[in-house]
Design an enzyme around this catalytic site. Structure first.
Site, PDB file in Angstrom:
ATOM      1  N   MET A 151       0.496   7.447   3.292  1.00  0.00           N
ATOM      2  CA  MET A 151       1.033   6.903   4.544  1.00  0.00           C
ATOM      3  C   MET A 151       2.102   5.843   4.272  1.00  0.00           C
ATOM      4  O   MET A 151       3.175   5.857   4.868  1.00  0.00           O
ATOM      5  CB  MET A 151      -0.093   6.281   5.387  1.00  0.00           C
ATOM      6  N   HIS A 199     -40.317  -3.048  37.432  1.00  0.00           N
ATOM      7  CA  HIS A 199     -38.915  -3.424  37.189  1.00  0.00           C
ATOM      8  C   HIS A 199     -38.099  -3.528  38.475  1.00  0.00           C
ATOM      9  O   HIS A 199     -36.911  -3.840  38.404  1.00  0.00           O
ATOM     10  CB  HIS A 199     -38.264  -2.418  36.221  1.00  0.00           C
ATOM     11  N   LYS A 231      -5.940   2.438  19.118  1.00  0.00           N
ATOM     12  CA  LYS A 231      -5.931   3.471  18.071  1.00  0.00           C
ATOM     13  C   LYS A 231      -7.338   4.027  17.848  1.00  0.00           C
ATOM     14  O   LYS A 231      -7.522   5.223  17.603  1.00  0.00           O
ATOM     15  CB  LYS A 231      -5.358   2.904  16.763  1.00  0.00           C
ATOM     16  N   GLU A 238      -9.271  12.209  19.709  1.00  0.00           N
ATOM     17  CA  GLU A 238      -8.924  13.192  18.658  1.00  0.00           C
ATOM     18  C   GLU A 238     -10.171  13.988  18.249  1.00  0.00           C
ATOM     19  O   GLU A 238     -10.130  15.215  18.149  1.00  0.00           O
ATOM     20  CB  GLU A 238      -8.334  12.417  17.476  1.00  0.00           C
ATOM     21  N   TYR A 239     -11.278  13.291  18.041  1.00  0.00           N
ATOM     22  CA  TYR A 239     -12.528  13.972  17.665  1.00  0.00           C
ATOM     23  C   TYR A 239     -12.927  14.979  18.743  1.00  0.00           C
ATOM     24  O   TYR A 239     -13.343  16.100  18.449  1.00  0.00           O
ATOM     25  CB  TYR A 239     -13.673  12.961  17.512  1.00  0.00           C
ATOM     26  N   SER A 256      -0.277   6.533  14.100  1.00  0.00           N
ATOM     27  CA  SER A 256      -0.831   7.892  14.135  1.00  0.00           C
ATOM     28  C   SER A 256       0.230   8.941  13.858  1.00  0.00           C
ATOM     29  O   SER A 256       1.387   8.785  14.238  1.00  0.00           O
ATOM     30  CB  SER A 256      -1.453   8.177  15.499  1.00  0.00           C
ATOM     31  N   VAL A 292      -3.233  -0.100   4.029  1.00  0.00           N
ATOM     32  CA  VAL A 292      -4.289   0.023   3.013  1.00  0.00           C
ATOM     33  C   VAL A 292      -5.586   0.410   3.726  1.00  0.00           C
ATOM     34  O   VAL A 292      -5.707   0.236   4.941  1.00  0.00           O
ATOM     35  CB  VAL A 292      -4.470  -1.307   2.224  1.00  0.00           C
ATOM     36  N   GLY A 343       0.847  -1.192   0.000  1.00  0.00           N
ATOM     37  CA  GLY A 343       0.000   0.000   0.000  1.00  0.00           C
ATOM     38  C   GLY A 343       0.878   1.236   0.000  1.00  0.00           C
ATOM     39  O   GLY A 343       1.299   1.701   1.054  1.00  0.00           O
TER      40      GLY A 343
HETATM   41  C1  6PG Z   1      -4.041   9.702  12.977  1.00  0.00           C
HETATM   42  C2  6PG Z   1      -5.450   9.978  12.521  1.00  0.00           C
HETATM   43  C3  6PG Z   1      -5.844   9.249  11.288  1.00  0.00           C
HETATM   44  C4  6PG Z   1      -7.282   9.467  10.883  1.00  0.00           C
HETATM   45  C5  6PG Z   1      -7.589  10.824  10.414  1.00  0.00           C
HETATM   46  C6  6PG Z   1      -8.956  11.005   9.761  1.00  0.00           C
HETATM   47  O1  6PG Z   1      -3.929   9.296  14.118  1.00  0.00           O
HETATM   48  O2  6PG Z   1      -3.094   9.902  12.223  1.00  0.00           O
HETATM   49  O3  6PG Z   1      -6.332   9.600  13.542  1.00  0.00           O
HETATM   50  O4  6PG Z   1      -5.624   7.876  11.510  1.00  0.00           O
HETATM   51  O5  6PG Z   1      -7.569   8.584   9.868  1.00  0.00           O
HETATM   52  O6  6PG Z   1      -7.458  11.736  11.458  1.00  0.00           O
HETATM   53  O7  6PG Z   1     -10.017  10.683  10.581  1.00  0.00           O
HETATM   54  P1  6PG Z   1     -11.501  11.155  10.189  1.00  0.00           P
HETATM   55  O8  6PG Z   1     -11.604  11.126   8.698  1.00  0.00           O
HETATM   56  O9  6PG Z   1     -12.444  10.192  10.800  1.00  0.00           O
HETATM   57  O10 6PG Z   1     -11.631  12.547  10.720  1.00  0.00           O
END
Ligand code: 6PG
Length: 469
Positions: free
Chosen positions: A15, A452, A184, A191-192, A130, A76, A11
């Protein structure tokens, strides 16, 4: 005979290409494989010396070029492609070879693949990677789990290519089965949450304090020098500076406010629900991406409802409140994600060490932050800590910043500025730290309409009442 290559990578997208070049930079020879001839040729050119980095479109040639036991990593897209790549490889590889899935695969897929491949004697493991393209090239954080024996064979390569925090590699074996992919996944959920929070604070600074892009840049840069130091705060400060290549002004002001997602944040929320672990700062971050996608409806609704006239706040006061509130909410978001990991570790038998996870997140990954050094210490002090909020070393950090979160959430509510992740973080904190919640009424309601049953505070046992209508 030509010397066999140390490492194989399937792949050669952004990345994969960056990762394999990183492997070569660290003194290992590497061979790439991709169906796309252009990608193969691009790597052969970029690598320079074909004895160090080579590539082919042909799987048999690829496998034959590798030293035994073969160490092959797939980078991939998650899903069916991973299964297809495995099937394509199987006729060529042997028992004892090591196969690594470096993508964001769903953890149950990894469990299924590990069971399937271990029957054939193949050491398979999932390893979250990541850090985006730059991280892959210069040093990502790597989160491997699965076959321990398999990991031992690639450990020197992974330790060499990974990011370093004060000299320590940001990679460690995390646990059996899908531990690596699971960690991960939760990394991405956090992260979100952090991304949502940094965007909300931008909104309140802009709407409540009329911060210009230059001021936003300066504010986030200053924060990045202090306790909010993190990759996401750093890149956000840079985002405010970026000129628009297609027009006047700053690029950020022209970007459509619809956020996409590949699903890992949603998986984190979904699985937290399955486990019964609350992660509302992550849940709302997923919901906000969904609300953002409803742009056309939002535009219609905006025209139908008035919103309060924003009462402007003094810039200095707002900046201070924002810094404190953001720090508070960052802590809460990490606390929720790590709580989920601790529980999942028991549920799925990963037996992960939370301090080790925090440790390998200190550099290289998207959620790297100064705060992670403190989190690592907190879990080193007490490995069985169920929640970061219970750590003695976090009490003062939270106590001294929760007030700002309250003020900012109230200000947002009064002025019609949505701060959903901040307010969810605050509500989570208020609920988690309440010894008494109003859920006694819910138990009464359940018993009332459905018999209940309920338990009592003052005596043991299960009770039911014939509630009087
Ligand atoms: C990382 C990120 C990565 C992730 C993107 C997109 O750790 O490098 O988490 O793996 O794929 O941030 O994520 P979304 O498309 O869901 O925002």
């Amino acid at each position: 005979m030509k010397k066999a290559y140390d490492f194989g990578l399937i792949g050669l997208g952004v990345m994969g290409r960056n990762f394999i070049l990183n492997v070569a930079d660290n003194g290992f020879t590497a061979y790439g494989n991709d169906l796309d001839e252009e990608k193969v040729n691009a790597l052969r050119e970029e690598g320079g010396d074909l004895d160090k980095v080579n590539a082919t479109t042909d799987v048999a040639t690829f496998v034959a070029a590798l030293s035994k036991p073969r160490k092959i990593m797939m980078l991939v897209p998650a899903g069916k492609i991973v299964d297809a790549v495995i099937e394509g490889l199987l006729p060529h590889i042997d028992a004892g070879d090591i196969l690594i899935d470096g993508g964001n695969s769903f953890f149950t897929d990894t469990d299924r693949r590990e069971a399937y491949l271990s029957e054939k004697g193949i050491h398979f493991f999932g390893a979250g990677v990541s850090g985006g393209a730059k991280g892959a090239r210069k040093g990502p954080s790597i989160m491997p789990g699965g076959s321990k024996e398999g990991y031992a064979a690639v450990q020197p390569i992974f330790e060499a290519v990974s990011a370093k925090y004060k000299g320590e590699p940001c990679v460690a074996y995390l646990g059996p089965k899908s531990a690596g992919n699971y960690v991960k996944m939760v990394h991405n959920g956090i992260e979100y949450g952090l991304m949502q929070l940094t965007s909300e604070i931008y909104d309140v600074l802009k709407k409540g304090g009329d911060f210009s892009n230059d001021e936003l840049h300066r504010t986030y840069s200053n924060w990045n020098e202090g306790r909010l130091q993190s990759f996401l705060v750093e890149i956000t400060s840079e985002i405010f500076e970026q000129e628009d290549p297609l027009g006047d002004g700053r690029l950020v002001d022209q970007i459509l406010d619809k956020a996409k997602q590949k699903g890992t944040g949603k998986w984190t929320s979904q699985n937290a629900m399955d486990l019964g672990i609350p992660v509302p700062s992550i849940d709302i971050a997923v919901s906000m991406r969904e609300i953002s996608a409803l742009k056309e409806e939002r535009v219609r609704a905006d025209a139908l409802y008035d919103r309060p006239q924003v009462k402007k706040m003094d810039k200095k006061v707002l900046e201070k409140l924002s810094e404190e509130a953001l720090y508070f909410a960052f802590i809460i978001t990490y606390a929720q994600g790590l709580h989920q990991l601790a529980d999942a570790s028991k549920e799925y038998g990963y037996d992960v060490d939370i301090a080790t996870i925090a440790k390998i997140w200190r550099a290289g990954c998207i959620i790297r932050a100064g705060l992670l050094a403190d989190i690592t210490e907190a879990f080193k002090e007490d490995a069985s800590l169920p929640n970061l909020l219970l750590s003695p070393s976090f009490i003062e950090k939270v106590r001294s910043t929760v007030g700002a979160a309250r003020k900012l959430v109230a200000y947002g509510a009064e002025n019609g500025i949505p701060l959903p992740a901040l307010s969810n973080s605050l509500t989570y904190f208020d609920a988690y730290t309440s010894s008494r919640l109003p859920l006694n009424v819910i138990q009464a309601q359940r018993d009332y309409f459905g018999s209940h049953t309920y338990e009592r505070l003052d005596r043991e046992g299960i009770f039911h009442t014939e509630w009087e209508a």
